[in-house]
Design a protein around this motif. Structure first.
Motif, PDB file in Angstrom:
ATOM      1  N   GLU A  64      42.599  46.081  30.762  1.00  0.00           N
ATOM      2  CA  GLU A  64      41.522  45.207  30.778  1.00  0.00           C
ATOM      3  C   GLU A  64      41.073  44.291  31.907  1.00  0.00           C
ATOM      4  N   ILE A  65      41.959  44.860  32.778  1.00  0.00           N
ATOM      5  CA  ILE A  65      41.130  43.435  34.206  1.00  0.00           C
ATOM      6  C   ILE A  65      39.924  44.193  34.925  1.00  0.00           C
ATOM      7  N   LYS A  66      40.949  45.693  35.039  1.00  0.00           N
ATOM      8  CA  LYS A  66      40.073  46.778  35.340  1.00  0.00           C
ATOM      9  C   LYS A  66      38.717  47.118  35.328  1.00  0.00           C
ATOM     10  N   SER A  67      38.707  46.769  33.546  1.00  0.00           N
ATOM     11  CA  SER A  67      37.375  46.865  32.827  1.00  0.00           C
ATOM     12  C   SER A  67      36.322  46.099  33.619  1.00  0.00           C
ATOM     13  N   ALA A  68      36.781  44.349  32.907  1.00  0.00           N
ATOM     14  CA  ALA A  68      36.607  43.594  33.628  1.00  0.00           C
ATOM     15  C   ALA A  68      35.296  43.512  34.471  1.00  0.00           C
ATOM     16  N   ILE A  69      36.412  43.747  35.930  1.00  0.00           N
ATOM     17  CA  ILE A  69      35.678  44.119  37.649  1.00  0.00           C
ATOM     18  C   ILE A  69      34.698  44.581  37.173  1.00  0.00           C
ATOM     19  N   LYS A  70      34.731  45.801  36.988  1.00  0.00           N
ATOM     20  CA  LYS A  70      32.800  46.586  36.585  1.00  0.00           C
ATOM     21  C   LYS A  70      32.091  46.104  35.585  1.00  0.00           C
ATOM     22  N   LEU A  71      31.881  45.839  34.533  1.00  0.00           N
ATOM     23  CA  LEU A  71      31.296  44.424  33.914  1.00  0.00           C
ATOM     24  C   LEU A  71      30.684  43.270  34.404  1.00  0.00           C
ATOM     25  N   CYS A  72      31.907  42.512  34.957  1.00  0.00           N
ATOM     26  CA  CYS A  72      31.100  41.500  36.314  1.00  0.00           C
ATOM     27  C   CYS A  72      30.352  41.904  37.119  1.00  0.00           C
ATOM     28  N   HIS A  73      30.914  42.434  37.830  1.00  0.00           N
ATOM     29  CA  HIS A  73      29.944  43.007  38.811  1.00  0.00           C
ATOM     30  C   HIS A  73      29.141  44.351  39.019  1.00  0.00           C
ATOM     31  N   ALA A  74      29.116  44.251  38.040  1.00  0.00           N
ATOM     32  CA  ALA A  74      27.725  45.066  37.815  1.00  0.00           C
ATOM     33  C   ALA A  74      26.385  44.069  37.132  1.00  0.00           C
ATOM     34  N   LYS A  75      26.692  42.639  36.936  1.00  0.00           N
ATOM     35  CA  LYS A  75      25.620  41.541  37.105  1.00  0.00           C
ATOM     36  C   LYS A  75      26.548  40.554  37.848  1.00  0.00           C
ATOM     37  N   ASP A  76      26.351  41.143  39.024  1.00  0.00           N
ATOM     38  CA  ASP A  76      26.754  40.138  40.614  1.00  0.00           C
ATOM     39  C   ASP A  76      28.008  39.156  40.131  1.00  0.00           C
TER      40      ASP A  76
END
Length: 280
Positions: free
Chosen positions: A47-59
Motif C-alpha cells: 500500500e505504501i509503494k502504491s501511495a508513493i506513486k500517487l503522492c509523487h505524481a502530485k509532487d
C-alpha cells in the motif's frame, strides 16, 4: 522566501485521495506493525509503494511512521521493510527508536530520518547526538517552551524542525503517561480525554471532567513558530476520518498565508530576534 510545510495524516489507503485532493506538502502513514497507533491505521508495504506513486505524481512528499520501540525479535524484519521502502522512494521515516536510527544512519539511500516526538527531544545534546546519526529533522516534543525550541534551533539552524499544529497536542509527559490508549468499537480512545465520574464521601456519583487539557491549536498563533524557525506543521490524526482533517489542512494553509503576507510575521520576527539575543 522560507517554505513552510503542511504535513497531513492518512490512516487507511481508501482515504488517501481525500487528503491528496487538498494538496498538502506531504502526508504521513504508518508502517504495518511498527507504530504507536492501532494496527487498522497502518499501511502494508505494498500500500505504501502504491501511495508513493500517487503522492509523487502530485509532487507531494510521503513520510512513513515507524514510531514504536522495536524489539530484538522483530528488528531485522522491520529493518528489511524500511530498506525496501527506501528503495521504493519514501521521502522520510519518522522514527522513535535510537537503535534503529543508529543502524539506519549509513544504510538509507534516498529517505531522510526524522526524529519522532516520541523520542522526547528536550535539549541540545540530544539533538547533537541525533544529528551525528544523520537525522535531518527534529519533531519537537510537545512539552517544550518556545524559548527552549529557539535555543535548539539557534544551535542547529541547518536542521529542519516540525511541530504538531492540529490535534493530539498533549501537555502531559507522553513518554511517561500510564493512562491507556485503547481501541473500543473500532475507535482509538485516549483515556485522559474521556469524561470521568467522581464519587463523593457518600459514594454518590458527581459530574467529572477530562483529566487532560483541551488540545491547543497552534494554527491560531502559527506566525510566532514560523518566525522561530519551525518549517513543518503537522496535523495529528491517523485514527480520525480523512474528511475531518480536510478543514484543518485548509485552515493551516490560510493561517500560513496570513502570516507570510502580513505585518504580524514581521512583528514576530523582531520579537524572536530579541528573544534569541537574550537566550544565546
Amino acid at each position: 522566501m522560507q517554505k513552510y510545510e503542511i504535513l497531513a495524516p492518512v490512516g487507511n489507503y481508501i482515504e488517501i485521495n481525500t487528503i491528496l485532493s487538498e494538496i498538502p506538502d506531504a502526508i504521513y502513514v504508518g508502517m504495518k506493525g511498527a507504530t504507536s497507533r492501532p494496527a487498522r491505521t497502518d499501511f502494508t508495504n505494498e500500500e505504501i509503494k502504491s501511495a508513493i506513486k500517487l503522492c509523487h505524481a502530485k509532487d507531494i512528499g510521503i513520510y512513513v511512521a515507524v514510531n514504536s520501540n522495536i524489539l530484538n525479535d522483530s528488528f531485522n524484519s522491520q529493518l528489511d521493510s524500511i530498506l525496501e521502502l527506501d528503495e521504493a522512494g519514501v521521502d522520510a521515516f519518522i522514527i522513535a527508536d535510537y537503535g534503529l536510527i543508529s543502524t539506519l544512519s549509513n544504510k538509507l539511500k534516498k529517505a531522510e530520518i526524522h526524529a519522532s516526538t516520541l523520542l522526547g527531544v528536550y535539549n541540545i545534546e540530544t539533538v547533537r547526538l541525533l544529528k551525528s546519526y544523520g537525522v535531518k529533522r527534529i519533531i519537537f516534543y510537545a512539552n517544550l517552551y518556545l524559548d527552549e525550541m529557539i535555543k535548539i534551533i539557534s544551535s542547529f539552524p541547518e536542521l529542519d524542525y516540525e511541530l504538531v499544529a492540529e490535534g493530539g497536542t498533549c501537555f502531559n509527559d507522553i513518554r511517561q503517561c500510564r493512562l491507556p490508549h485503547i481501541v473500543s468499537e473500532n475507535e482509538h480512545i485516549l483515556t485522559c480525554r474521556s469524561g470521568c465520574i467522581l464519587f463523593d464521601d457518600n459514594g454518590l456519583p458527581r459530574k467529572g471532567k477530562m483529566i487532560a487539557e483541551h488540545p491547543c491549536r497552534v494554527a491560531e498563533v502559527i506566525g510566532i513558530y514560523m518566525a522561530a524557525g519551525i518549517n513543518s506543521f503537522k496535523i495529528e490524526g491517523r485514527t480520525v476520518p480523512a474528511t475531518q482533517r480536510v478543514s484543518h489542512i485548509r485552515d493551516l494553509k490560510n493561517n500560513i498565508k496570513r502570516f507570510e503576507n502580513g505585518q504580524p510575521l514581521n512583528s514576530y520576527l523582531h520579537y524572536i530576534a530579541r528573544l534569541r539575543r537574550e537566550l544565546i
